[in-house]
Write a protein that holds these residues in place. Structure first.
Motif, PDB file in Angstrom:
ATOM      1  N   ILE A 264     -35.805   4.466  51.768  1.00 51.61           N
ATOM      2  CA  ILE A 264     -36.137   5.890  51.719  1.00 51.61           C
ATOM      3  C   ILE A 264     -36.928   6.257  50.459  1.00 51.61           C
ATOM      4  O   ILE A 264     -37.993   6.868  50.532  1.00 51.61           O
ATOM      5  CB  ILE A 264     -34.852   6.740  51.800  1.00 51.61           C
ATOM      6  N   THR A 294     -41.266  14.818  51.098  1.00 52.48           N
ATOM      7  CA  THR A 294     -39.907  14.668  51.614  1.00 52.48           C
ATOM      8  C   THR A 294     -39.905  14.715  53.143  1.00 52.48           C
ATOM      9  O   THR A 294     -39.205  13.941  53.803  1.00 52.48           O
ATOM     10  CB  THR A 294     -38.996  15.776  51.047  1.00 52.48           C
ATOM     11  N   ASP A 298     -38.971  10.917  53.720  1.00 54.06           N
ATOM     12  CA  ASP A 298     -37.517  10.897  53.888  1.00 54.06           C
ATOM     13  C   ASP A 298     -37.108  11.320  55.295  1.00 54.06           C
ATOM     14  O   ASP A 298     -36.369  10.609  56.000  1.00 54.06           O
ATOM     15  CB  ASP A 298     -36.851  11.823  52.862  1.00 54.06           C
ATOM     16  N   HIS A 299     -37.572  12.507  55.708  1.00 61.36           N
ATOM     17  CA  HIS A 299     -37.193  13.016  57.021  1.00 61.36           C
ATOM     18  C   HIS A 299     -37.679  12.096  58.139  1.00 61.36           C
ATOM     19  O   HIS A 299     -36.972  11.882  59.130  1.00 61.36           O
ATOM     20  CB  HIS A 299     -37.748  14.430  57.214  1.00 61.36           C
ATOM     21  N   PHE A 302     -35.252   9.237  58.950  1.00 62.46           N
ATOM     22  CA  PHE A 302     -34.096   9.628  59.764  1.00 62.46           C
ATOM     23  C   PHE A 302     -34.517  10.033  61.180  1.00 62.46           C
ATOM     24  O   PHE A 302     -33.781   9.798  62.140  1.00 62.46           O
ATOM     25  CB  PHE A 302     -33.346  10.767  59.071  1.00 62.46           C
ATOM     26  N   GLU A 303     -35.688  10.646  61.288  1.00 61.77           N
ATOM     27  CA  GLU A 303     -36.189  11.022  62.612  1.00 61.77           C
ATOM     28  C   GLU A 303     -36.403   9.779  63.475  1.00 61.77           C
ATOM     29  O   GLU A 303     -36.107   9.788  64.679  1.00 61.77           O
ATOM     30  CB  GLU A 303     -37.502  11.802  62.459  1.00 61.77           C
ATOM     31  N   GLU A 307     -31.913  10.641  63.864  1.00 64.53           N
ATOM     32  CA  GLU A 307     -30.955  11.361  63.032  1.00 64.53           C
ATOM     33  C   GLU A 307     -31.627  12.508  62.282  1.00 64.53           C
ATOM     34  O   GLU A 307     -31.136  12.964  61.257  1.00 64.53           O
ATOM     35  CB  GLU A 307     -30.295  10.404  62.033  1.00 64.53           C
ATOM     36  N   TYR A 311     -30.084  14.953  59.293  1.00 70.08           N
ATOM     37  CA  TYR A 311     -30.705  15.034  57.968  1.00 70.08           C
ATOM     38  C   TYR A 311     -30.973  16.487  57.585  1.00 70.08           C
ATOM     39  O   TYR A 311     -30.669  16.920  56.464  1.00 70.08           O
ATOM     40  CB  TYR A 311     -32.002  14.235  57.955  1.00 70.08           C
ATOM     41  N   ARG A 312     -31.528  17.265  58.523  1.00 72.48           N
ATOM     42  CA  ARG A 312     -31.824  18.673  58.234  1.00 72.48           C
ATOM     43  C   ARG A 312     -30.540  19.462  58.004  1.00 72.48           C
ATOM     44  O   ARG A 312     -30.487  20.357  57.160  1.00 72.48           O
ATOM     45  CB  ARG A 312     -32.636  19.275  59.384  1.00 72.48           C
ATOM     46  N   ARG A 314     -27.803  18.275  56.683  1.00 73.18           N
ATOM     47  CA  ARG A 314     -27.335  17.946  55.333  1.00 73.18           C
ATOM     48  C   ARG A 314     -28.121  18.719  54.271  1.00 73.18           C
ATOM     49  O   ARG A 314     -27.546  19.184  53.279  1.00 73.18           O
ATOM     50  CB  ARG A 314     -27.484  16.436  55.089  1.00 73.18           C
TER      51      ARG A 314
END
Length: 336
Positions: A264, A294, A298-299, A302-303, A307, A311-312, A314
């Motif tokens: 990440i 990000t 990062d997103h 998870f996408e 997920e 993630y959003r 969190r």
């Protein structure tokens, strides 16, 4: 908003930003040539900065924590009025050169000169507050390997010292310098140098990072166009950091072995070389690049694992937990 809509907007912004780098704009940037040498036993840096000033423009020079031994403007000695660790110079229409002989003893979290390592991420030489061109030449102990933003790194070694020249023909913010007795690993990929600097030998870890850099670099080039530079390096830090600079990222030694850093954090820092260290934010208008990177790094991780919603969630939970009316602020005030 879908990923592809965001991508369309990003590419439009990127094209406009890159198109703004016209010759007139670039010619109105200062050019800084630095010669510096280090004495780790005394936590000392000494050197001379020569700054070619753009005509008819006010240039602010950062000097926080430095001792200015001699300052001259086009050969004439001057005594600049230092205000809060900086002073300003207004160049005339003619080309003018500012020369500053300086010294500093540095042993804090932001700037460290020691026998173990040299880690300089703050003001460690007289630098321009705005974007500028930098030509860095530094002398470090012979057992040290140094790294700074560069497309080309030249080095000459003697028994006691190593003389480095960092060549980087792109505007940048005041550059860092990192040096230590590093173990160096590299891989050439399509004319670019991918590198890993480790404080202890670990070929397996280095290869994992090199493989991830190569994979993510190819992925981002398909989305955003060619990588802007000729090098990218992962550099291990004695301090626990996660910084992005043009051509390198500086990651703490306790963080570097963790798998999520490669999965990440590394893509995030690599992507900053397009947004944040390639196209720079106007800091007085807020740091738009951090949220963008990000989302795109990062997103996206998870996408891809299905997920994205988690993630959003969190992020929203964290926001609700820590942000209150008394500490909330708008995006235009966000810096780092």
């Amino acid at each position: 908003m879908s990923f592809f809509l965001v991508l369309f907007i990003v590419l439009g912004l990127l094209g406009n930003a890159l198109g703004a780098k016209d010759p007139e704009t670039l010619n109105r940037m200062a050019r800084v040539t630095l010669n510096a040498r280090f004495n780790p036993a005394q936590h000392l840096v000494t050197g001379e900065a020569q700054i070619e000033l753009p005509p008819r423009k006010v240039v602010w020079i950062k000097t926080q924590g430095l001792t200015l031994k001699r300052v001259s403007l086009s050969g004439r000695l001057i005594e600049p009025a230092i205000e809060n660790g900086r002073f300003r110079i207004l160049a005339t229409s003619a080309k003018q050169r500012l020369k500053i002989v300086f010294a500093a003893r540095l042993k804090n979290a932001e700037n460290l000169i020691s026998r173990r390592a040299i880690v300089l991420t703050g003001t460690w030489f007289p630098a321009v507050e705005d974007l500028a061109y930098y030509d860095l030449r530094v002398r470090v102990p012979g057992r040290f390997r140094a790294v700074a933003p560069a497309d080309v790194i030249k080095v000459k070694r003697t028994r006691k010292f190593a003389q480095y020249h960092f060549i980087f023909n792109h505007p940048q913010e005041s550059p860092p310098l990192i040096a230590a007795p590093y173990h160096y690993y590299e891989k050439k990929v399509r004319g670019r140098t991918l590198a890993v600097y480790l404080l202890k030998p670990d070929k397996k870890l280095a290869q994992l990072y090199l493989k991830t850099i190569e994979k993510k670099l190819a992925h981002y080039e398909k989305l955003f166009g060619p990588y802007p530079y000729r090098r990218f390096a992962v550099v291990e830090n004695v301090n626990q950091t996660g910084f992005a600079y043009p051509t390198l990222t500086l990651i703490g030694n306790r963080l570097l072995p963790l798998p999520f850093i490669r999965e990440i954090s590394l893509p995030h820092e690599l992507l900053h070389n397009w947004f944040g260290c390639g196209v720079y934010p106007l800091w007085e208008e807020g740091n738009w690049s951090e949220g963008l990177v990000t989302y795109l790094a990062d997103h996206a991780v998870f996408e891809k694992k299905k997920e994205g919603a988690l993630y959003r969630h969190r992020l929203l939970t964290t926001y609700e937990s820590y942000v209150r009316p008394e500490n909330e602020f708008p995006l235009r005030e966000f810096r780092y």
